[in-house]
Enzyme design. Structure first.
Site, PDB file in Angstrom:
ATOM      1  N   CYS A   1     -12.334   4.224 -28.329  1.00  0.00           N
ATOM      2  CA  CYS A   1     -13.888   4.853 -28.735  1.00  0.00           C
ATOM      3  C   CYS A   1     -14.557   5.393 -27.386  1.00  0.00           C
ATOM      4  O   CYS A   1     -15.273   4.064 -27.530  1.00  0.00           O
ATOM      5  CB  CYS A   1     -14.311   4.515 -29.528  1.00  0.00           C
ATOM      6  SG  CYS A   1     -13.434   4.408 -31.499  1.00  0.00           S
ATOM      7  N   GLU A   2     -14.018   5.703 -26.132  1.00  0.00           N
ATOM      8  CA  GLU A   2     -14.493   5.961 -25.302  1.00  0.00           C
ATOM      9  C   GLU A   2     -13.942   7.506 -24.605  1.00  0.00           C
ATOM     10  O   GLU A   2     -12.954   7.471 -25.358  1.00  0.00           O
ATOM     11  CB  GLU A   2     -13.660   5.069 -24.085  1.00  0.00           C
ATOM     12  CG  GLU A   2     -13.456   3.398 -23.903  1.00  0.00           C
ATOM     13  CD  GLU A   2     -15.279   3.150 -23.964  1.00  0.00           C
ATOM     14  OE1 GLU A   2     -15.863   4.190 -23.121  1.00  0.00           O
ATOM     15  OE2 GLU A   2     -15.303   1.708 -23.938  1.00  0.00           O
TER      16      GLU A   2
ATOM     17  N   TYR B   1      -9.239   5.329 -12.210  1.00  0.00           N
ATOM     18  CA  TYR B   1      -9.523   5.977 -10.695  1.00  0.00           C
ATOM     19  C   TYR B   1      -9.480   7.759 -10.588  1.00  0.00           C
ATOM     20  O   TYR B   1      -8.945   8.490 -10.378  1.00  0.00           O
ATOM     21  CB  TYR B   1      -8.171   5.315 -10.167  1.00  0.00           C
ATOM     22  CG  TYR B   1      -7.501   3.913  -9.922  1.00  0.00           C
ATOM     23  CD1 TYR B   1      -8.885   3.033  -9.722  1.00  0.00           C
ATOM     24  CD2 TYR B   1      -6.697   3.003 -10.602  1.00  0.00           C
ATOM     25  CE1 TYR B   1      -8.046   1.945  -9.797  1.00  0.00           C
ATOM     26  CE2 TYR B   1      -6.699   1.864 -10.515  1.00  0.00           C
ATOM     27  CZ  TYR B   1      -7.454   1.363  -9.494  1.00  0.00           C
ATOM     28  OH  TYR B   1      -6.755  -0.357  -9.484  1.00  0.00           O
TER      29      TYR B   1
ATOM     30  N   GLY C   1       4.166  -3.495  -3.233  1.00  0.00           N
ATOM     31  CA  GLY C   1       3.994  -3.367  -5.179  1.00  0.00           C
ATOM     32  C   GLY C   1       4.270  -2.288  -5.705  1.00  0.00           C
ATOM     33  O   GLY C   1       5.654  -1.530  -6.513  1.00  0.00           O
ATOM     34  N   ARG C   2       3.041  -1.289  -5.719  1.00  0.00           N
ATOM     35  CA  ARG C   2       3.284  -0.389  -6.621  1.00  0.00           C
ATOM     36  C   ARG C   2       4.904   0.350  -6.083  1.00  0.00           C
ATOM     37  O   ARG C   2       5.899   1.309  -7.354  1.00  0.00           O
ATOM     38  CB  ARG C   2       2.760   0.718  -5.695  1.00  0.00           C
ATOM     39  CG  ARG C   2       2.271   2.179  -6.906  1.00  0.00           C
ATOM     40  CD  ARG C   2       1.105   3.071  -5.946  1.00  0.00           C
ATOM     41  NE  ARG C   2      -0.295   2.735  -6.162  1.00  0.00           N
ATOM     42  CZ  ARG C   2      -1.293   2.313  -6.784  1.00  0.00           C
ATOM     43  NH1 ARG C   2      -0.966   3.357  -7.665  1.00  0.00           N
ATOM     44  NH2 ARG C   2      -2.569   1.758  -6.791  1.00  0.00           N
TER      45      ARG C   2
ATOM     46  N   ARG D   1      -5.108   3.455 -15.611  1.00  0.00           N
ATOM     47  CA  ARG D   1      -5.083   3.828 -14.312  1.00  0.00           C
ATOM     48  C   ARG D   1      -6.301   5.528 -14.307  1.00  0.00           C
ATOM     49  O   ARG D   1      -6.807   5.759 -13.088  1.00  0.00           O
ATOM     50  CB  ARG D   1      -3.923   4.270 -13.642  1.00  0.00           C
ATOM     51  CG  ARG D   1      -2.793   2.859 -13.134  1.00  0.00           C
ATOM     52  CD  ARG D   1      -2.153   2.916 -12.208  1.00  0.00           C
ATOM     53  NE  ARG D   1      -2.567   3.703 -11.205  1.00  0.00           N
ATOM     54  CZ  ARG D   1      -1.832   4.668 -10.630  1.00  0.00           C
ATOM     55  NH1 ARG D   1      -2.089   5.542 -11.315  1.00  0.00           N
ATOM     56  NH2 ARG D   1      -3.246   5.147  -9.802  1.00  0.00           N
TER      57      ARG D   1
ATOM     58  N   TYR E   1       0.962  -0.692 -12.049  1.00  0.00           N
ATOM     59  CA  TYR E   1      -1.285  -1.188 -11.828  1.00  0.00           C
ATOM     60  C   TYR E   1      -1.026  -1.023 -13.834  1.00  0.00           C
ATOM     61  O   TYR E   1      -1.861   0.177 -14.107  1.00  0.00           O
ATOM     62  CB  TYR E   1      -1.389  -0.504 -11.589  1.00  0.00           C
ATOM     63  CG  TYR E   1      -1.150  -1.489 -10.168  1.00  0.00           C
ATOM     64  CD1 TYR E   1      -1.973  -2.231  -9.880  1.00  0.00           C
ATOM     65  CD2 TYR E   1      -0.470  -0.381  -8.356  1.00  0.00           C
ATOM     66  CE1 TYR E   1      -1.447  -3.661  -8.593  1.00  0.00           C
ATOM     67  CE2 TYR E   1      -0.251  -0.879  -7.728  1.00  0.00           C
ATOM     68  CZ  TYR E   1      -0.621  -2.369  -7.703  1.00  0.00           C
ATOM     69  OH  TYR E   1      -0.722  -2.588  -6.785  1.00  0.00           O
TER      70      TYR E   1
ATOM     71  N   GLU F   1       4.439  -6.155   1.626  1.00  0.00           N
ATOM     72  CA  GLU F   1       4.558  -7.096   0.405  1.00  0.00           C
ATOM     73  C   GLU F   1       3.587  -5.848  -0.607  1.00  0.00           C
ATOM     74  O   GLU F   1       3.144  -5.623  -1.081  1.00  0.00           O
ATOM     75  CB  GLU F   1       2.417  -7.235   0.419  1.00  0.00           C
ATOM     76  CG  GLU F   1       2.255  -8.340   1.309  1.00  0.00           C
ATOM     77  CD  GLU F   1       0.719  -8.766   1.695  1.00  0.00           C
ATOM     78  OE1 GLU F   1      -0.307  -8.604   1.290  1.00  0.00           O
ATOM     79  OE2 GLU F   1       0.692 -10.737   2.163  1.00  0.00           O
TER      80      GLU F   1
ATOM     81  N   GLY G   1       0.873  -1.097  -0.644  1.00  0.00           N
ATOM     82  CA  GLY G   1      -0.633   0.128   0.341  1.00  0.00           C
ATOM     83  C   GLY G   1       1.023   1.241  -0.144  1.00  0.00           C
ATOM     84  O   GLY G   1       0.090   2.333  -0.227  1.00  0.00           O
TER      85      GLY G   1
HETATM   86  C1  LIG Z   1      -2.425  -5.256  -3.675  1.00  0.00           C
HETATM   87  C2  LIG Z   1      -2.549  -6.078  -2.685  1.00  0.00           C
HETATM   88  C3  LIG Z   1      -0.813  -4.967  -2.419  1.00  0.00           C
HETATM   89  C4  LIG Z   1      -0.365  -4.363  -2.681  1.00  0.00           C
HETATM   90  O1  LIG Z   1      -0.470  -2.993  -3.160  1.00  0.00           O
HETATM   91  P1  LIG Z   1       0.644  -1.953  -3.170  1.00  0.00           P
HETATM   92  O2  LIG Z   1      -0.782  -0.724  -2.689  1.00  0.00           O
HETATM   93  O3  LIG Z   1       1.327  -1.904  -4.672  1.00  0.00           O
HETATM   94  O4  LIG Z   1       1.552  -2.147  -2.459  1.00  0.00           O
HETATM   95  C5  LIG Z   1      -0.104  -6.451  -1.114  1.00  0.00           C
HETATM   96  N1  LIG Z   1      -1.362  -6.784  -0.763  1.00  0.00           N
HETATM   97  C6  LIG Z   1      -2.598  -7.351  -0.918  1.00  0.00           C
HETATM   98  C7  LIG Z   1      -3.002  -8.370   0.162  1.00  0.00           C
HETATM   99  C8  LIG Z   1      -2.478  -6.924  -1.889  1.00  0.00           C
HETATM  100  O5  LIG Z   1      -4.085  -7.197  -2.437  1.00  0.00           O
END
Ligand SMILES: *Cc1c(COP(=O)(O)O)cnc(C)c1O
Length: 417
Positions: free
Chosen positions: A339-340, A312, A271-272, A308, A368, A269, A234
């Site tokens: 076409c949107e 969003y 990602g982003r 995105r 993403y 965890e 997150g």
């Molecule tokens: C999507 C997700 C993440 C990663 O989220 P980021 O905002 O990209 O860091 C981590 N854990 C779970 C369970 C997720 O669904």
């Protein structure tokens, strides 16, 4: 990207576009490595592991790069399981999240021997028990807690409020731990949370961590050993000038403080945060169009390549490759060819005037972006390159038309079901 030279890690974007075409995803290997190392350093001294959220960018070369830096994987599907394993990530370093794991996916994860399931419902516990028993193995699981905190982010990426589909309340989790004997093929010894994405303030994280910590202490007092606390992902990134994203040290400090005294393993965890700012979407201006009310800059990338902004209302900085010196300023609606009306990257964006054929870079597109792309409007998937030290590697070739329609069949063979 170095805006004045139009290069990424010593590779000229003009030359890159000439060779590989556009739209093109461009990722910086040093930038990704820098992030994962910064996070690792910030967590040093803790018994902590990084479980990269594959859905942010699941390209095999990116996964290999992260695996080489010691990251494991957080997966949300059987497809992501295969991607992670194929990239050489040890099964033991894989955690499986998500509200709708199917029997087939659970079975594949058990067959591979993944480290841990993040469980989100009683029905899922029952399913894992049944499948693990049939295999004669024991599954390891954490309960995903829904801490009911407002992550202060976009509603579509907020996951930790009571009304969201994710996780379970502590009352329900407590009942699972108390009744764990009914799932003999399951070792329920962990807690998990993930309250949302693109968090720019750590305050909601601190609040959720405190609730998790209180619950862990309560469970331990009740005799339930907790071996793992997974604090989710997150962590937000800087998508526009003026935004300040939390840094790794601050984040790690929040974890250290809330989980002080915890003797088990801590998982994160992200990602982003690891990949977003390391990537850009390189695209060419098709044409300029003066509408009645707006001036449009039409790109050869569309919402199918980078969803995105449409999904969003997300902001991405957009820069003209080659700079803006001596160019008049224009307020553009930057749009794609799809076409949107939603195929809009930016509205009334102050930019240097661009000409047809100019290259434009949409920044912050490493997470993403490609992973959410589709072939809508029969537009083939874009190519992806990884850049390092004045060189690049093609890590996904541009999809050609035949590949795009390869799985379609004429309706000339009819079967009864
Ligand atoms: C999507 C997700 C993440 C990663 O989220 P980021 O905002 O990209 O860091 C981590 N854990 C779970 C369970 C997720 O669904």
């Amino acid at each position: 990207m170095d805006a004045t030279t139009g290069t990424v890690d010593g590779v000229a974007l003009v030359a890159l576009a000439a060779r590989e075409g556009t739209p093109l995803y461009v990722y910086s290997a040093p930038a990704i490595r820098g992030r994962v190392r910064a996070l690792r350093d910030a967590l040093a001294g803790l018994d902590a592991g990084i479980r990269y959220a594959v859905k942010a960018n699941g390209n095999g070369a990116i996964l290999q790069l992260l695996a080489a830096e010691g990251a494991g994987a957080d997966i949300v599907s059987g497809g992501e399981l295969q991607r992670a394993l194929r990239a050489g990530i040890a099964a033991a370093d894989i955690v499986f999240s998500g509200v709708g794991k199917t029997d087939v996916e659970i079975d594949a994860a058990l067959a591979a021997g993944i480290g841990r399931f993040n469980v989100e419902s009683r029905a899922e516990l029952d399913a894992i028990q049944r499948i693990a028993a049939a295999r004669g193995c024991t599954a390891v699981a954490s309960v995903r807690i829904n801490p009911d905190v407002d992550a202060l982010t976009h509603a579509k990426i907020s996951t930790g409020k009571a009304e969201n589909k994710f996780g379970v309340p502590t009352d329900e989790a407590r009942a699972w731990f108390d009744g764990a004997a009914q799932w003999p093929n399951l070792r329920l010894d962990g807690l998990h949370m993930h309250i949302g994405s693109q968090l720019l303030s750590l305050q909601p994280v601190r609040e959720a961590l405190q609730r998790m910590a209180a619950f862990w202490r309560e469970l331990e007092a009740a005799g339930h050993a907790i071996a793992s606390i997974d604090v989710g992902g997150g962590l937000g990134v800087r998508y526009r000038d003026g935004e300040v994203a939390p840094d790794a040290a601050e984040y790690a400090a929040a974890i250290r403080e809330a989980l002080a005294g915890f003797g088990g393993r801590i998982l994160v965890e992200p990602g982003r945060w690891l990949v977003a700012e390391a990537g850009l979407l390189l695209t060419r201006v098709v044409l300029e169009k003066q509408g009645r009310a707006r001036r449009f800059l039409v790109l050869d990338a569309g919402m199918n390549d980078l969803l995105r902004p449409s999904l969003y209302e997300a902001w991405h900085d957009i820069v003209r490759v080659g700079g803006d010196v001596g160019r008049e300023r224009v307020a553009y609606d930057v749009v794609g060819p799809v076409c949107e009306t939603g195929d809009t990257f930016a509205r009334q964006r102050d930019m240097p005037r661009c000409d047809a054929g100019d290259l434009v870079a949409i920044l912050g597109a490493g997470a993403y972006g490609a992973s959410m792309a589709s072939t809508y409007n029969s537009r083939p998937l874009a190519a992806e390159v990884l850049v390092e030290d004045g060189r690049y590697a093609l890590i996904r070739k541009r999809q050609d038309f035949d590949a795009m329609i390869a799985d379609e069949r004429p309706a000339n063979e009819w079967k009864s079901a």
